[in-house]
Design a protein around this motif. Sequence first.
Motif, short mmCIF file in Angstrom:
data_model
loop_
_atom_site.label_atom_id
_atom_site.label_comp_id
_atom_site.label_asym_id
_atom_site.label_seq_id
_atom_site.Cartn_x
_atom_site.Cartn_y
_atom_site.Cartn_z
N UNK A 7 0.83 -1.21 0.00
CA UNK A 7 0.00 0.00 0.00
C UNK A 7 0.86 1.27 0.00
N UNK A 8 1.95 1.23 0.75
CA UNK A 8 2.85 2.38 0.83
C UNK A 8 3.52 2.64 -0.51
N UNK A 9 3.76 1.59 -1.27
CA UNK A 9 4.46 1.70 -2.56
C UNK A 9 3.51 1.32 -3.70
N UNK A 10 2.46 2.09 -3.80
CA UNK A 10 1.43 1.82 -4.81
C UNK A 10 1.91 2.12 -6.24
N UNK A 11 3.05 2.80 -6.36
CA UNK A 11 3.58 3.08 -7.70
C UNK A 11 4.10 1.81 -8.38
N UNK A 12 4.29 0.76 -7.61
CA UNK A 12 4.76 -0.52 -8.14
C UNK A 12 3.54 -1.33 -8.56
N UNK A 13 3.62 -1.93 -9.73
CA UNK A 13 2.52 -2.74 -10.23
C UNK A 13 2.61 -4.15 -9.62
N UNK A 14 2.13 -4.29 -8.41
CA UNK A 14 2.24 -5.54 -7.67
C UNK A 14 1.50 -6.68 -8.36
N UNK A 52 16.62 2.90 -5.82
CA UNK A 52 17.31 4.11 -5.33
C UNK A 52 16.33 5.03 -4.62
N UNK A 53 15.16 5.23 -5.21
CA UNK A 53 14.15 6.09 -4.61
C UNK A 53 13.71 5.53 -3.26
N UNK A 54 13.48 4.23 -3.20
CA UNK A 54 13.06 3.60 -1.97
C UNK A 54 14.12 3.73 -0.89
N UNK A 55 15.36 3.44 -1.23
CA UNK A 55 16.46 3.50 -0.25
C UNK A 55 16.65 4.94 0.24
N UNK A 56 16.60 5.88 -0.67
CA UNK A 56 16.77 7.29 -0.30
C UNK A 56 15.67 7.74 0.65
N UNK A 57 14.44 7.33 0.38
CA UNK A 57 13.32 7.75 1.23
C UNK A 57 13.36 7.07 2.60
N UNK A 58 14.02 5.91 2.68
CA UNK A 58 14.11 5.19 3.96
C UNK A 58 15.21 5.74 4.87
N UNK A 59 16.08 6.56 4.32
CA UNK A 59 17.23 7.07 5.09
C UNK A 59 16.85 8.29 5.88
#
Length: 59
Positions: A7-14, A52-59
Motif C-alpha cells: 500500500x505504501x508503494x502503490x507506484x509498483x505494479x504488484x 534508489x528512490x526507496x532507499x533514499x526515502x528510507x534514510x
Amino acid sequence: MSEAFRRTHSEINWRKIVSLRNMLIHRYDEVQQDILWNDRHLRTHDVANSARTFITSAM
C-alpha cells in the motif's frame, strides 16, 4: 511483501509482479527464456531507479 508495504508503494505494479511469479512457478515449461531475459534486462534500469528512490526515502 506485506500488505502495508504494498500500500505504501502503490507506484509498483504488484499485480503484474505476482502474475509473472505465478507464470514462472506454475507454467515454467511454457516460458520462452530468451524473451523473458530480454524483457528483464531492459527493465533493470527501471528497477534500479525504483530501488534508489526507496532507499533514499528510507534514510
